[in-house]
Design a protein around this motif. Sequence first.
Motif, short mmCIF file in Angstrom:
data_model
loop_
_atom_site.label_atom_id
_atom_site.label_comp_id
_atom_site.label_asym_id
_atom_site.label_seq_id
_atom_site.Cartn_x
_atom_site.Cartn_y
_atom_site.Cartn_z
N ILE A 11 3.28 7.86 4.69
CA ILE A 11 2.00 7.70 5.39
C ILE A 11 1.59 6.67 6.13
CG2 ILE A 11 0.94 9.53 3.82
CD1 ILE A 11 -0.19 7.28 2.44
N HIS A 12 2.65 5.74 6.27
CA HIS A 12 2.35 4.54 7.02
C HIS A 12 3.39 4.42 8.04
CE1 HIS A 12 -1.01 2.98 4.81
NE2 HIS A 12 -0.42 3.33 3.56
N PRO A 30 -2.52 10.47 -5.34
CA PRO A 30 -3.10 10.30 -4.20
C PRO A 30 -2.11 10.24 -2.99
CG PRO A 30 -4.07 8.85 -5.72
CD PRO A 30 -2.89 9.58 -6.50
N GLU A 31 -1.08 9.55 -3.18
CA GLU A 31 0.02 9.55 -2.06
C GLU A 31 0.39 10.88 -1.68
OE1 GLU A 31 -0.03 5.54 -4.41
OE2 GLU A 31 0.20 7.76 -4.59
N LYS A 79 -1.14 13.61 -2.33
CA LYS A 79 -2.19 14.59 -1.63
C LYS A 79 -2.01 14.14 -0.08
CE LYS A 79 -5.19 15.71 -5.59
NZ LYS A 79 -6.43 15.61 -5.98
N ALA A 80 -1.94 12.90 0.18
CA ALA A 80 -2.08 12.37 1.50
C ALA A 80 -0.87 12.81 2.33
CB ALA A 80 -2.09 10.91 1.60
N LEU A 81 0.36 12.90 1.75
CA LEU A 81 1.55 13.48 2.55
C LEU A 81 1.79 14.85 2.83
CD1 LEU A 81 4.31 12.79 3.65
CD2 LEU A 81 5.16 12.78 1.24
#
Length: 321
Positions: A80-81, A103-104, A106-108
């Motif tokens: 995500i970066h 969380p990571e 869910k973001a991906l």
Amino acid sequence: MNKSVLEIAASTIIAEQSAIGQLVNKLDAEFEKAVDKIHHSLGRIVFSGIGKSAIVAQKITATFNSTGTPAIFMHAADAIHGDLGMVLADDIVVILSKSGESPEIKALVPLVKSMGNCLISIVGNVDSYLAKQSEIIINSYVEKEACPHNLAPTSSTTAQMVMGDALAVCLIELKRFSSGDFAKLHPGGSLGKRFYLTAEDLYKQNATPNVLPKSDLKTVIFEISKGRMGATAVTSENNKLKGIITDGDVRRLLEKSDQLSGIIAQDILSPNPKTISPQTLAIEALELIKNHDLSQLIVIDDEEHFLGFIHLHDLIREGII
């Protein structure tokens, strides 16, 4: 009474063994669908995860690559970066997670889905966000971690790895990935050498001790000692192999006879030594050495000309043993 170290270790192994055993009941149509999807993929398999799951994902990536299924690892936090740019249109993304709620992750997940890539999850919670967003779910649920506090990922990461191995082995079978194919991908390792290293690669590094049939005993002993092969070949004038004399043959002669004068190579040679061609694989040579309790083999060409020796020590040095 406190448990001993061995009791704690044993209970850990038993707990993980139990967790793995229960995975058999979780193999279903979804697992078959995942194997089929990966098998027919035109792209690579992108494994991802966070924390300990990321480490397992790296191991599975390595297993896939070494068994003929192209794969790469992408850390979920780095994805995500910017690392998401490594994912190509035909790639399949496989995300490993125990909870499926990090969380990571869910973001991906929505980013992967927006790119149109197939998303497969190896997840311990089939009701999680990750599972519900996945096209295919591989259930890696375990009832309890081996950790006494049920916190440290132990049984769960073992289960993930086993599911990854199960995928890889299924693909090996479907692709008819052979031991020769494996060797091509492992040319620098001892495993690979078993499938490409030949007698020709070995005998040319060694001395070529040989004597004529009428050579005296002193010449025979000198040639065995000089060649450091533990033996000498006995050859004709045109280099045709006639037999072999080993250091053991000489020792037995010395034990039995007090009269050594006049003894020549022809008197003590073994006329039918074990021979191989230059093209013989080293692993085949090893089997011959083991089956006949030998220390060396003679290499000859198609017309039975003496070429050289390979020794058991050569196979040890090359890591074949």
